[in-house]
Design an enzyme around this catalytic site. Structure first.
Site, PDB file in Angstrom:
ATOM      1  N   ASP A  70       1.862  -3.608   7.468  1.00 52.24           N
ATOM      2  CA  ASP A  70       2.241  -4.370   6.282  1.00 52.24           C
ATOM      3  C   ASP A  70       3.765  -4.518   6.261  1.00 52.24           C
ATOM      4  O   ASP A  70       4.401  -4.532   7.322  1.00 52.24           O
ATOM      5  CB  ASP A  70       1.717  -3.650   5.031  1.00 52.24           C
ATOM      6  CG  ASP A  70       1.295  -4.630   3.941  1.00 52.24           C
ATOM      7  OD1 ASP A  70       2.178  -5.295   3.380  1.00 52.24           O
ATOM      8  OD2 ASP A  70       0.080  -4.720   3.664  1.00 52.24           O
ATOM      9  N   HIS A 108       4.710  -4.980  -0.849  1.00 48.56           N
ATOM     10  CA  HIS A 108       3.256  -5.107  -0.680  1.00 48.56           C
ATOM     11  C   HIS A 108       2.687  -3.891   0.057  1.00 48.56           C
ATOM     12  O   HIS A 108       1.654  -3.325  -0.330  1.00 48.56           O
ATOM     13  CB  HIS A 108       2.962  -6.400   0.080  1.00 48.56           C
ATOM     14  CG  HIS A 108       1.515  -6.749   0.195  1.00 48.56           C
ATOM     15  ND1 HIS A 108       0.735  -6.338   1.249  1.00 48.56           N
ATOM     16  CD2 HIS A 108       0.712  -7.503  -0.615  1.00 48.56           C
ATOM     17  CE1 HIS A 108      -0.486  -6.818   1.097  1.00 48.56           C
ATOM     18  NE2 HIS A 108      -0.536  -7.527  -0.023  1.00 48.56           N
ATOM     19  N   SER A 144      -6.078  -7.972  -0.681  1.00 43.37           N
ATOM     20  CA  SER A 144      -5.175  -6.960  -0.118  1.00 43.37           C
ATOM     21  C   SER A 144      -5.342  -5.622  -0.815  1.00 43.37           C
ATOM     22  O   SER A 144      -5.094  -4.577  -0.226  1.00 43.37           O
ATOM     23  CB  SER A 144      -3.715  -7.405  -0.269  1.00 43.37           C
ATOM     24  OG  SER A 144      -3.372  -8.353   0.691  1.00 43.37           O
TER      25      SER A 144
END
Length: 936
Positions: free
Chosen positions: A218, A276, A448
């Site tokens: 990520d 994220h 996600s």
């Protein structure tokens, strides 16, 4: 016009290259015989030709890539090389090395071909160690060269893709989809996503992901966040500098394109999309005081795989933004694969992707994903957030990936979640509260967020089943999941850990069907419409229930409950399985049902279930509540929360049941041994403990008299086997401890242990023979306790003497007659056991006596005349020896024989005599001299 001209030239070149198929990757026209190969060496196959199918496929790919070259000088592409490939986990060591050598050879061949034609473009090469791919930045001429190379199987763009946008936004966003607007009311802790999937069930069974590792590919991970403290076991960064293609700038420390240094996997900052990875990592494996991620004791491998872009044409949600190249993802996946020998890696989380695929796809990432799967590592990928109901994004479309869609906490597939048959599992993905980059927490929504629920679940299941394959664990999660049907009719399992709970010992702790009475439930709240009785608007109900307005709709602005009386659940040691039947019809996403529990008599409540919409039929509902709710003032309540506008029939509740495993009072019933009363040294004794209780552990002290001679610590074994080495009075003291820490103790009965009775030997002071009137002493060597000895003396088969039991282990006895003698020994121990053993036979003779030694001449003889002496003797087994004397001088010696006569001829005159020696079978000797004979 220029583009059309290029295509014509390109097609002409393709045609010419087809007419000259032997022009190979190296530019040499060779055949197999021309290449010297060392004996027994591996032969690497490099192709020199390509067939029409390859040419057509690559032609289509190049035409697509050429269209993207309009606005930039070069394009970044991934080349699949034309060589066989198998996942390495299916190969032995030698075959794996052979495959890697073959990949390297093909890569070198393509590189050399490109260097010979376009040396500048060859400098941009990026290769992989375990999969047959190359990454290169090329212009139109470079594409032409690659098209001609038969060792290049396919050419696809190395396209930068985002994190799981567009749906993922922080909860402070003004944009909320219609599907998700109803969850604006923040639920209490137990209604968070880990409770929806019943992670507490797995935790209560001792499975928290400990010993397992989850890799997060990520934007990086903020390892300094308190929620992720001491979590990152390894980190790396793979990012790209691509000024000639897309203008990408590496986000790795120092601007390098790859790094495994400390802090290389930190989450990026000040770029749209950063943060994220931290949020995702927290869902998978974060650990906090009030709530935790799914695998709360697992470790994390932080992989930063994103690149910074400043172009608004690329950054659809605002520049600068973070996008990830496929090639950087492959590099990171190869790094994870390399680390698999160092860490127990359960899964890889890839909450990223893009594109639209209606069926399984060909993707450069499949090779490394297959490698990982072959060694037991699952690659868990988000399906995407475009709201497609017939397709998903890449790389989730890879057949060997585990693809995840998102649900809300009411088990409704979110409207943004991509859905197709390729989706394998569902998980909560709406308004998930997790770590925020730099500190604190924030809520985000998207597939996600659903994906790390599954990646974390993988680590939890892998802890329970460490040898399970990827397919094995996927089957367990699928078969144990809650089926959820999307609006497109596809039903997929939402992961749920209830299958991990062991319920074979569960009993009913509380049950209420409301037939006899209202169960003493009371109404609470405002605008309460709850009633007890038989509903009139449900055709399939003829039993009494609690419901909102049994013959109409619930009220507007209703915040109401029915609350149970106090329920005593004390003495329960397990989690609680709460179940009920429910019929629901509310305004979807605006009016909600709730089920809450309390462990303090109703002062505070925690949500265990919520619902909205119309379910069309009675449902069997259940929830797991942790063991802290097993108290004496437990309560449960069912509620309805409506808005100001539209109302429906509402919610009906029936058949409430609470189940769990009762704690059994600790008690040791007995401690028994496999022998009763007595035993002997060297013989194992096994004691068995019969006890009642929960989660029992046993410890033992072994005593000899009052002295403790052994201590055995706590284990789950209720049997102790121990071997005494010495005689004595033995017993054990047992300690039994239950799961609550309570201890009970009990002593066994005493076992008297003696040395085992055994007669080792019976030996005499003479060996083999003796003679009458000579005392013989026999000695008995025996082991045992309190021994007594008795003797029978035998002559042949006749017993001639009996000596009764005494403590004397020796017998002295004198034979009066010749014969074969032995003794039979009887040894008796203190327990009354008797052993018997015979001695060896001793041959007793009468003794040896020489009666006379006479010569055949009397008084005188002459020299040269033989003289014969005869010995007359009595005894057993006699042997004779002689000394011949002339005066006082011994002139001859004749050793022992059985001859009782000696003939000897004197050679000189003198006075002669013999001395005779006679020896019997007992070794006794007698001697006698003859008379003197004068020899002239």
């Amino acid at each position: 016009m220029a583009n059309k001209l290029f295509k014509v030239v390109l097609l002409l070149f393709m045609f010419l290259s087809f007419l000259a198929p032997n022009v190979g990757a190296t530019g040499n026209n060779t055949n197999e015989e021309d290449v010297p190969i060392e004996e027994n060496s591996q032969q690497i196959e490099v192709l020199n030709t390509q067939d029409d199918a390859f040419l057509e496929k690559k032609g289509q790919q190049i035409e697509n890539l050429l269209s993207k070259l309009k606005d930039k000088k070069k394009i970044r592409v991934i080349l699949e090389l034309n060589t066989p490939f198998q996942p390495e986990g299916k190969l032995n060591k030698d075959k794996k090395l052979e495959q890697r050598d073959q990949i390297a050879a093909i890569q070198n061949s393509v590189k050399e071909d490109l260097q010979s034609k376009l040396p500048e473009q060859a400098k941009s090469l990026k290769i992989f160690k375990t999969v047959p791919y190359i990454v290169v930045e090329v212009d139109a001429i470079g594409l032409e060269a690659l098209h001609k190379n038969p060792n290049v199987k396919s050419i696809v763009e190395d396209f930068p893709m985002p994190v799981g946008l567009p749906a993922e936004k922080s909860s402070n966003s003004d944009v909320i989809s219609t599907q998700e607007k109803g969850t604006r009311i923040d639920p209490p802790t137990l209604a968070e996503s880990t409770n929806v999937i019943k992670a507490n069930v797995a935790w209560s069974q001792g499975f928290t992901g400990e010993g397992q590792t989850v890799a997060i590919l990520d934007t990086g991970v903020d390892k300094n966040h308190t929620f992720l403290a001491n979590k990152v076991a390894s980190e790396a960064c793979y990012s790209t500098n691509s000024p000639a293609t897309d203008g990408g700038q590496s986000l790795c420390p120092g601007g390098v394109t790859e790094s495994t240094a400390i802090n290389s996997g930190l989450d990026c900052t000040n770029v749209n999309g950063c943060g994220h990875g931290t949020h995702v990592a927290g869902i998978a494996a974060g650990k906090g005081d009030s709530f935790s991620g799914v695998a709360k004791d697992a470790k994390i491998i932080a992989m930063q795989v994103f690149t910074k872009f400043n172009s608004t044409s690329i950054c659809v949600n605002g520049a600068p933004c973070a996008l990830s190249y496929t090639s950087d993802q492959i590099s990171a996946l190869e790094r994870v694969y390399a680390l698999s020998s160092q860490y127990s890696i359960a899964s890889i989380n890839m909450s990223l992707g893009g594109g639209r695929f209606y069926s399984v796809c060909e993707d450069p990432r499949q090779g490394i994903i297959d490698n990982l799967k072959s060694v037991g590592i699952a690659t868990v990928i988000a399906s995407g957030n475009n709201g497609y109901k017939d397709s998903i994004g890449a790389p989730g479309c890879i057949s060997t990936a585990v693809t995840v869609g998102a649900t809300n906490n009411s088990d409704i597939v979110t409207d943004f979640s991509n859905s197709a048959a390729m989706v394998d599992l569902l998980a909560p993905g709406y308004e998930i509260n997790s770590a925020s980059n730099g500190g604190g927490f924030e809520r985000m929504s998207g597939t996600s967020m659903a994906t790390p629920h599954v990646a974390g679940a993988w680590a939890v299941v892998k802890e329970k089943f460490p040898n399970a394959s990827v397919d094995d664990i996927q089957q367990k999660l699928e078969s144990g999941g809650v089926p959820v049907t999307d609006t497109n009719g596809l039903t997929k399992p939402r992961i749920d850990f209830q299958w991990m709970i062991e319920t074979e010992n569960f009993v009913d702790l509380y049950s209420q069907n409301f037939e006899a009475n209202n169960g003493q439930f009371t109404k609470k709240g405002t605008n309460n419409s709850w009633e007890w009785g038989i509903p009139t608007d449900i055709l399939d109900s003829s039993t009494k229930v609690w419901g909102t307005n049994l013959d109409g709709n619930y009220n507007t602005n209703e915040v109401s409950y029915i609350e149970s009386p106090v329920i005593n659940l004390s003495g329960v040691k397990s989690v609680l399985l709460v179940s009920w039947r429910q019929w629901l019809n509310t305004e979807t996403d605006w009016d909600f049902s709730s089920v809450e529990v309390s462990k303090d008599g109703g002062l505070t409540w925690a949500v265990i279930d919520t619902g909205t919409g119309h379910k069309a039929a009675w449902e069997n509902k259940s929830a797991i509540v942790d063991a802290s709710y097993a108290v004496n003032n437990f309560k449960i309540r069912f509620g309805l929360n409506s808005d100001f506008l539209i109302t429906y029939a509402g919610i009906y509740i029936d058949d409430i049941k609470i189940r769990g495993e009762k704690e059994i009072p600790l008690k040791i019933n007995s401690v028994t041994a496999n022998v009763q009363g007595t035993s002997t040294t060297g013989k194992p004794i096994t004691w068995t403990v019969n006890a009642e209780g929960t989660g029992l552990q046993y410890a033992y002290y072994v005593y000899k008299g009052t002295t403790r001679v052994a201590a055995i610590g706590y284990s789950s074994n209720n049997k102790l086997t121990w071997t005494p080495k010495e005689a004595g009075d033995y017993y054990i003291r047992v300690y039994a401890k239950d799961s609550g820490g309570k201890i009970a103790t009990k002593n066994s009965a005493v076992i008297k242990v003696s040395t085992p009775l055994n007669i080792n030997s019976v030996t005499a002071n003479v060996q083999g023979t003796s003679s009458v009137n000579t005392p013989i002493t026999w000695t008995v060597n025996a082991t045992g306790t309190g021994l007594q000895y008795a003797y029978y003396v035998y002559k042949g088969t006749t017993r001639v003497a009996t000596i009764w039991y005494t403590s004397n282990n020796k017998l002295t006895w004198t034979p009066k007659e010749a014969g074969d003698y032995y003794v039979r020994v009887y040894v008796k121990d203190s327990g009354g056991k008797t052993a018997i053993k015979n001695s060896a036979v001793i041959k007793v003779s009468a003794g040896v006596t020489i009666k006379s030694v006479t010569a055949n001449v009397q008084g005188t003889s002459t020299k040269g005349t033989p003289i014969t002496w005869t010995v007359n003797a009595t005894g057993t087994g006699l042997q004779y020896a002689y000394y011949v004397y002339k005066g006082t001088t011994r002139v001859a010696a004749i050793g022992y024989t059985s001859n009782n006569k000696l003939t000897w001829t004197p050679k000189e005159a003198g006075d002669y005599y013999v001395r005779a020696y006679v020896k019997d079978s007992g070794g006794k000797i007698a001697t006698k001299n003859s008379a003197v004979i004068k020899v002239q």
